[in-house]
Each structure stands twice: as C-alpha cells, then as structure tokens.
Design an enzyme around this catalytic site. Sequence first.
Site, mmCIF file in Angstrom:
data_model
loop_
_atom_site.group_PDB
_atom_site.id
_atom_site.type_symbol
_atom_site.label_atom_id
_atom_site.label_comp_id
_atom_site.label_asym_id
_atom_site.label_seq_id
_atom_site.Cartn_x
_atom_site.Cartn_y
_atom_site.Cartn_z
ATOM 1 N N LYS A 1 61.996 15.882 -7.570
ATOM 2 C CA LYS A 1 60.652 15.427 -7.949
ATOM 3 C C LYS A 1 60.672 13.945 -8.348
ATOM 4 C CE LYS A 1 58.111 18.731 -6.943
ATOM 5 N NZ LYS A 1 56.971 18.557 -6.048
ATOM 6 N N TYR B 1 65.947 20.505 -8.886
ATOM 7 C CA TYR B 1 64.489 20.528 -8.783
ATOM 8 C C TYR B 1 63.887 19.248 -9.395
ATOM 9 C CZ TYR B 1 59.661 21.404 -9.857
ATOM 10 O OH TYR B 1 58.314 21.249 -9.967
ATOM 11 N N SER C 1 56.545 16.583 -11.902
ATOM 12 C CA SER C 1 56.857 17.621 -12.889
ATOM 13 C C SER C 1 57.423 17.044 -14.167
ATOM 14 C CB SER C 1 57.899 18.556 -12.271
ATOM 15 O OG SER C 1 58.399 19.441 -13.240
HETATM 16 C C1 WQD Z 1 59.197 28.269 -20.988
HETATM 17 C C2 WQD Z 1 59.920 28.593 -22.280
HETATM 18 C C3 WQD Z 1 62.164 29.354 -21.943
HETATM 19 C C4 WQD Z 1 61.187 33.175 -20.054
HETATM 20 C C5 WQD Z 1 59.745 25.202 -15.923
HETATM 21 C C6 WQD Z 1 60.268 24.059 -15.158
HETATM 22 C C7 WQD Z 1 59.344 22.896 -15.280
HETATM 23 C C8 WQD Z 1 57.921 23.275 -14.915
HETATM 24 C C9 WQD Z 1 57.485 24.477 -15.649
HETATM 25 C C10 WQD Z 1 57.318 22.870 -12.606
HETATM 26 C C11 WQD Z 1 61.364 28.100 -22.285
HETATM 27 C C12 WQD Z 1 61.311 30.412 -22.561
HETATM 28 C C13 WQD Z 1 61.153 31.909 -20.630
HETATM 29 C C14 WQD Z 1 61.505 34.293 -20.865
HETATM 30 C C15 WQD Z 1 61.726 32.824 -22.751
HETATM 31 N N1 WQD Z 1 57.767 23.603 -13.551
HETATM 32 N N2 WQD Z 1 61.426 31.747 -21.946
HETATM 33 N N3 WQD Z 1 61.761 34.058 -22.188
HETATM 34 O O1 WQD Z 1 61.640 26.050 -18.252
HETATM 35 O O2 WQD Z 1 59.790 25.146 -19.722
HETATM 36 O O3 WQD Z 1 59.679 24.813 -17.293
HETATM 37 O O4 WQD Z 1 58.433 25.519 -15.483
HETATM 38 O O5 WQD Z 1 57.355 21.722 -12.443
HETATM 39 O O6 WQD Z 1 59.813 21.925 -14.474
HETATM 40 O O7 WQD Z 1 61.544 23.715 -15.666
HETATM 41 O O8 WQD Z 1 59.303 27.057 -18.153
HETATM 42 O O9 WQD Z 1 58.244 29.238 -18.215
HETATM 43 O O10 WQD Z 1 60.693 29.086 -17.567
HETATM 44 O O11 WQD Z 1 60.028 28.652 -19.916
HETATM 45 O O12 WQD Z 1 61.974 32.673 -23.940
HETATM 46 O O13 WQD Z 1 61.562 35.426 -20.427
HETATM 47 O O14 WQD Z 1 59.991 30.002 -22.387
HETATM 48 O O15 WQD Z 1 63.450 29.358 -22.496
HETATM 49 O O16 WQD Z 1 61.659 27.698 -23.575
HETATM 50 P P1 WQD Z 1 60.225 25.753 -18.430
HETATM 51 P P2 WQD Z 1 59.562 28.585 -18.384
#
Ligand code: WQD
Length: 337
Positions: free
Chosen positions: A161, A157, A132
């Site tokens: 990984k 998490y 990841s």
């Molecule tokens: C994306 C962006 C949020 C929800 C995670 C894991 C990573 C990988 C992918 C597996 C961020 C923003 C989110 C909302 C928002 N997983 N957001 N409003 O955190 O980049 O990555 O998933 O391996 O390891 O950490 O993904 O989809 O949660 O967020 O503004 O309602 O969207 O702050 O900037 P993230 P996400």
Amino acid sequence: MAPGGGWLGGVYPGLMTWMVTGGAGYIGAHIVKSLHDSGYGVVVFDDLSTGEGRKVPDGVPLVEASVLDAVAVEKAMREHNVSGVVHMAAKKAVGESVERPLYYYRENVDGLLSLLEAMDATGVKKMVYSSSAATFGMPDSDDPLAEDYLCQPINPYGETKLIGEWLMRDVATAIGLDWVSLRYFNVAGAGGPELGDTGVFNLIPMVFRALSTGKNPQVFGSDYPTPDGSCIRDYIHVTDLADAHVASVKRLEQGTAAEIYNVGRGEGVSVIEVMDAVRSATGLDFTYDLVDRRAGDPARLVASADKIRTDLGWTAEHDLAAMVTSAWEAWQAAPPD
Ligand code: WQD
C-alpha cells in the site's frame, strides 16, 4: 437524462465517468452506491475474485476482468469514456500477505502499475487510491497520527500500500496526474443488509462468527499499555468511508490535487469496548476470553482526521453502535460461509 441514469450502455456524454476497480467488493460496493446516488457516472471493474456482481447497482455497468490485464483496463476506459479512477481492487488480508508476499506484490503493486499504464495510454488523469493505516506499521505514539507521521509498515500488505502511494506520486509527477490517497483505518458496518462484509478477517466479523458457532470471542492481548489493557483502534463506518471517496472525487473534479488523507473518526476504541458494543447491539450476554497478543499488533492506532475535515469538509457521522448494529443486521441477513 439525469446524471447517474443509464445512457448509451454506461457512457455519459459531457459528464465524468469514474471507474471503480474492486467496485463489487465490500468497501467498493459502498463507494459505487454513494457515487451513483450522488449523480456520478460509474463503471465497475472487478474480477469477482472476492467481489459479487449482485452488489453492483442496476444501471451501473460491470466489467469482469483483472486490473493486471492492462488491455482489458484500457478497453474499458475507452468504451466507457472514463475520466477518473477510484482504485480499490487489491488483496487486503495481512496474515495472507505474510504467507504469500509474491501474490500481494503482484496483485497490489503490479495491478496498480498496469492501471497507471492504461491511464497514461488513455489520458485518464484523476485517481483516488485506496491506502491503509497499515502503512504506519507499529507507531509509538499516544497521539492521533497525522498523515506526515513516519510510515514504517511491518507486513507485505502495508508495504504494497505504501509502495502504491509512491508509485502513484511518481507517475503523477511525470504525466500530470491528480490524485488523492485515502488511508483507511478500521472499516466496519454495512450500508444495508445486502452489503455486509463477507470476509471474516477483522474483529467485528470474528466476534460474530464466534457467537454464531457457540464459541467465546477472543481478545488478543490484555496487557497493552492502554486503560483496559486491550488494543485501541479507530473504527470507521463503511458508508462514512464511501462518502470520503465522494468528497475526494468532487475535489478532483474541481481541480488539481496530490494529497494523502487519513480516514478515521479520530477516536480510539478498545477491543473490550467493541465487545461491550456487540453485547448492546445483539442483546447477547456473552463472555469473551482474554488470550495472548497477536504478533504485529500496535497497542494504539488512531487517526488524526483534521486534514480531511479542513480540506474536504468531510467528517464521520456514524458511531461505533451504528457500525456494530448495521454489521449485525447484515450478518444475520446473510451469514458468511
Ligand atoms: C482489530 C483489533 C486485534 C480479532 C487490519 C489491517 C489494517 C486495516 C484494518 C485495511 C486488534 C483485535 C481481532 C479477534 C481481537 N485494513 N482482535 N480478537 O489488525 O487493527 O487492522 O484491518 O487496510 O491494515 O491491519 O484489524 O480487525 O484484525 O483487529 O482481539 O478475534 O482487534 O488484535 O487489536 P487491525 P483487526
């Protein structure tokens, strides 16, 4: 009998069979479909804790058990003549990992340990590991991240990984294992209406949930040092990610490997740009709320995808619009609970 067709209950004499752990989950089911469609022998090993048996294609055997059960893993490997593993089975919710670190270390690290023991016992020597972008933590870089960029995960998490990469590498050195570790960036989209992401943890499903319940989607943070103030990520279509696994499997069948690859598009997209893409894909004219930053979010997390393109000839084919459109179709076909 053509490769990929059923034979002796899932045994493919003379052909490699790949065991996909977690193959009934959102990403795993896409990998299974791509491998199966490409003619590889596949067996799914999944405890169905979050996976769904209906996602496993006809003709692909499903073994319902946990990777923590080394006896069951070993038995399945022998029964299905397994010669390589795509290891997906793991827990992946960052927030939950902070609340339940013991659970994450057990499922993700002990699960891999048990799998590697079964591989050692059965002589299975090829592995694709699901890693990841969370291994990078909070990188302070405006440039796309290469695989050798410093890994400093900031939650259990991401730590599990990264530990998994080390564990696999060390065991590989000792027992002569060939491996590829794929670091997924932000996975989205669906390869069909029945293959959508049913876990509502990530941005795009969260936006859909808000829209489906009459709420405004939220943008977590609008004061980041980015052009529009919202966070930038590298979104990758799940079918492109699945194809990266097929390319890795092909590479492992051709010979030795011990490589880490980023799987992203190498293109940064902001949260606000995702909101615009959702507006276009859904035809819904919604407004979103700018709210406080979420703890632990890096401003920018974008892959350099040069290495996988050069080594494996893989590049992403789908853009953000395709991800959002396919995700929306799948959401409407089967809205998650
Ligand atoms: C994306 C962006 C949020 C929800 C995670 C894991 C990573 C990988 C992918 C597996 C961020 C923003 C989110 C909302 C928002 N997983 N957001 N409003 O955190 O980049 O990555 O998933 O391996 O390891 O950490 O993904 O989809 O949660 O967020 O503004 O309602 O969207 O702050 O900037 P993230 P996400």
